[in-house]
Design a protein around this motif. Structure first.
Motif, PDB file in Angstrom:
ATOM      1  N   UNK A 103       0.825  -1.208   0.000  1.00 29.68           N
ATOM      2  CA  UNK A 103       0.000   0.000   0.000  1.00 29.68           C
ATOM      3  C   UNK A 103       0.866   1.268   0.000  1.00 29.68           C
ATOM      4  N   UNK A 104       2.040   1.188   0.602  1.00 31.65           N
ATOM      5  CA  UNK A 104       2.930   2.349   0.657  1.00 31.65           C
ATOM      6  C   UNK A 104       3.513   2.699  -0.705  1.00 31.65           C
ATOM      7  N   UNK A 105       3.697   1.695  -1.562  1.00 33.95           N
ATOM      8  CA  UNK A 105       4.412   1.945  -2.818  1.00 33.95           C
ATOM      9  C   UNK A 105       3.554   1.726  -4.063  1.00 33.95           C
ATOM     10  N   UNK A 106       2.303   1.337  -3.919  1.00 35.13           N
ATOM     11  CA  UNK A 106       1.512   0.958  -5.086  1.00 35.13           C
ATOM     12  C   UNK A 106       1.271   2.119  -6.041  1.00 35.13           C
ATOM     13  N   UNK A 107       1.378   3.389  -5.553  1.00 34.33           N
ATOM     14  CA  UNK A 107       1.218   4.528  -6.449  1.00 34.33           C
ATOM     15  C   UNK A 107       2.568   5.078  -6.908  1.00 34.33           C
ATOM     16  N   UNK A 108       3.643   4.338  -6.618  1.00 34.11           N
ATOM     17  CA  UNK A 108       4.991   4.722  -7.022  1.00 34.11           C
ATOM     18  C   UNK A 108       5.487   3.792  -8.124  1.00 34.11           C
ATOM     19  N   UNK A 109       6.524   4.242  -8.811  1.00 28.01           N
ATOM     20  CA  UNK A 109       7.249   3.337  -9.693  1.00 28.01           C
ATOM     21  C   UNK A 109       8.223   2.593  -8.786  1.00 28.01           C
ATOM     22  N   UNK A 110       8.048   1.297  -8.616  1.00 28.86           N
ATOM     23  CA  UNK A 110       8.837   0.559  -7.628  1.00 28.86           C
ATOM     24  C   UNK A 110       9.429  -0.707  -8.223  1.00 28.86           C
ATOM     25  N   UNK A 111      10.419  -1.219  -7.514  1.00 26.12           N
ATOM     26  CA  UNK A 111      10.987  -2.524  -7.837  1.00 26.12           C
ATOM     27  C   UNK A 111      11.462  -3.155  -6.537  1.00 26.12           C
ATOM     28  N   UNK A 112      11.372  -4.484  -6.460  1.00 26.37           N
ATOM     29  CA  UNK A 112      11.777  -5.217  -5.267  1.00 26.37           C
ATOM     30  C   UNK A 112      12.948  -6.133  -5.588  1.00 26.37           C
ATOM     31  N   UNK A 113      14.005  -5.989  -4.830  1.00 25.69           N
ATOM     32  CA  UNK A 113      15.158  -6.893  -4.896  1.00 25.69           C
ATOM     33  C   UNK A 113      15.219  -7.628  -3.570  1.00 25.69           C
ATOM     34  N   UNK A 114      15.236  -8.945  -3.591  1.00 24.07           N
ATOM     35  CA  UNK A 114      15.229  -9.675  -2.328  1.00 24.07           C
ATOM     36  C   UNK A 114      16.071 -10.939  -2.381  1.00 24.07           C
ATOM     37  N   UNK A 115      16.654 -11.267  -1.245  1.00 21.37           N
ATOM     38  CA  UNK A 115      17.391 -12.517  -1.092  1.00 21.37           C
ATOM     39  C   UNK A 115      16.499 -13.606  -0.515  1.00 21.37           C
ATOM     40  N   UNK A 116      15.264 -13.276  -0.187  1.00 26.61           N
ATOM     41  CA  UNK A 116      14.331 -14.270   0.341  1.00 26.61           C
ATOM     42  C   UNK A 116      13.785 -15.127  -0.796  1.00 26.61           C
ATOM     43  N   UNK A 117      13.349 -16.322  -0.465  1.00 24.70           N
ATOM     44  CA  UNK A 117      12.908 -17.275  -1.495  1.00 24.70           C
ATOM     45  C   UNK A 117      11.463 -17.718  -1.291  1.00 24.70           C
ATOM     46  N   UNK A 118      10.705 -16.957  -0.504  1.00 27.56           N
ATOM     47  CA  UNK A 118       9.352 -17.378  -0.141  1.00 27.56           C
ATOM     48  C   UNK A 118       8.253 -16.769  -1.002  1.00 27.56           C
ATOM     49  N   UNK A 119       8.580 -15.794  -1.840  1.00 27.76           N
ATOM     50  CA  UNK A 119       7.618 -15.126  -2.728  1.00 27.76           C
ATOM     51  C   UNK A 119       6.429 -14.540  -1.980  1.00 27.76           C
ATOM     52  N   UNK A 120       6.649 -14.063  -0.765  1.00 27.58           N
ATOM     53  CA  UNK A 120       5.576 -13.408  -0.021  1.00 27.58           C
ATOM     54  C   UNK A 120       5.166 -12.086  -0.661  1.00 27.58           C
ATOM     55  N   UNK A 121       6.077 -11.445  -1.368  1.00 28.69           N
ATOM     56  CA  UNK A 121       5.707 -10.214  -2.072  1.00 28.69           C
ATOM     57  C   UNK A 121       4.621 -10.502  -3.105  1.00 28.69           C
ATOM     58  N   UNK A 122       4.790 -11.564  -3.841  1.00 32.21           N
ATOM     59  CA  UNK A 122       3.819 -11.911  -4.869  1.00 32.21           C
ATOM     60  C   UNK A 122       2.486 -12.310  -4.245  1.00 32.21           C
ATOM     61  N   UNK A 123       2.528 -13.029  -3.137  1.00 29.18           N
ATOM     62  CA  UNK A 123       1.296 -13.425  -2.452  1.00 29.18           C
ATOM     63  C   UNK A 123       0.537 -12.216  -1.931  1.00 29.18           C
TER      64      UNK A 123
END
Length: 354
Positions: A103-123
């Motif tokens: 919700x904080x970034x949905x109106x921004x141009x954003x990108x996510x870089x992560x070392x986690x492997x759980x895909x919680x961002x996508x969920x």
């Protein structure tokens, strides 16, 4: 918290709010602290609830160490891993950290870089095209050799393993084997040179690099969440360097106890050259990238160059060219106007305060 510390914390949160509001683009760097604080604990009550039988029989105390347990059979191995994948990859985190962050970034141009492997961002609804999971995906499997550079979705097999396992063993016919060479398959997780970087991995890498190029010199907030010193060369050090190079960028570090930017380096000690090594880091081969040593006396981040010598890293070594130093430019201390360091009680509190 005391009144004084609360005030200081609130001030930092306001500065982070201002940096977020003024940013035209946001790059989120997420480390292992974020899923933990979203409720994806690897030990304690959550582990006992899902792996109590493995704990009783094998003495396994947490999910992390369970992943390294030397089971006698693949039936046992996949019984544990199928549960691990289900609760960490296909079930949403119990706390709304990722939803609040979206919700904080949905109106921004954003990108996510992560070392986690759980895909919680996508969920949580983050766009898949804006995610780069550098270290793999619990939802993919690959040949254990590997004999070819391709990965395979595992959700249907994992759910079937969960439904049909008995006495901590899955049916033998469910053990996944490589469709090319017949070897047992394994998770697509970076651990050594056997990690498969498939077409999807390279596509995500390309989108991330394109995003950085498009916003070079622009007002960008590099928002680092829960990143420790295990693999800082993937998120933390590049974020420092990108901010150092871009006077319009801001860097924010939200961490339980490692929210800090290193002070200017000592004479004769050279900084970690993120700009020169980043490509090797992201495309890491067996043994992994060079890792810096920390000065116990000054806690300064540095590498002591050893021209023509070996830099020991994770059981392997990368050789430098004779007479070639690793770096000679110093990291400028980022101005306080562009740097936000948040020693949050936990990341969730910081995110919810924005």
């Amino acid at each position: 918290m005391t009144r004084k510390s609360t005030g200081s914390f609130s001030e930092k949160i306001e500065r982070l709010r201002d940096a977020l509001d003024s940013a035209g683009a946001v790059v989120i760097g997420a480390g292992a602290g974020l899923p933990t604080l979203a409720g994806l604990a690897c030990s304690g009550e959550r582990f006992e609830k899902n792996f109590g039988d493995f704990q009783a029989k094998y003495g396994i105390r947490d999910m992390y160490s369970g992943g390294f347990y030397p089971f006698d059979t693949l039936e046992e191995y996949w019984a544990l891993w199928s549960r691990h994948i289900l609760v960490n990859r296909y079930k949403k985190a119990p706390k709304p950290v990722y939803d609040d962050l979206r919700k904080l970034v949905e109106d921004k141009d954003y990108f996510v870089l992560t070392t986690n492997v759980d895909h919680q961002f996508q969920l949580a609804g983050f766009e898949k095209e804006r995610l780069f999971y550098t270290q793999g995906d619990y939802g993919l499997r690959q040949c254990s050799k590997p004999c070819h550079q391709e990965t395979y979705d595992n959700e249907d097999t994992v759910r079937q393993m969960i439904a049909e396992q008995r006495d901590m063993k899955v049916p033998t016919e469910l053990i996944p084997r490589c469709p090319v060479c017949g070897r047992p398959m394994t998770m697509n997780l970076r651990g050594d040179g056997a990690f498969v970087q498939d077409e999807g991995w390279y596509a995500a890498q390309g989108r991330y690099q394109e995003f950085l190029s498009e916003h070079e010199g622009a007002q960008v907030l590099f928002l680092e969440l829960g990143v420790g010193m295990n693999t800082p060369v993937i998120i933390k050090y590049p974020f420092w360097e990108y901010t150092r190079q871009n006077p319009n960028a801001a860097y924010a570090c939200v961490n339980l106890g490692q929210a800090a930017l290193q002070s200017p380096l000592h004479d004769g000690v050279h900084p970690f050259p993120v700009h020169a090594l980043e490509r090797r880091i992201i495309q890491a081969a067996a043994g992994g990238p060079p890792r810096p040593r920390l000065s116990s006396a000054q806690n300064d981040l540095f590498i002591r160059p050893s021209p023509g010598g070996d830099i020991p890293v994770q059981g392997a070594a990368h050789r430098t060219r004779p007479g070639k130093e690793l770096g000679s430019h110093g990291f400028d201390p980022l101005s306080q106007a562009r740097l936000v360091q948040v020693h949050a009680e936990h990341v969730l509190a910081a995110v919810q305060r924005l």
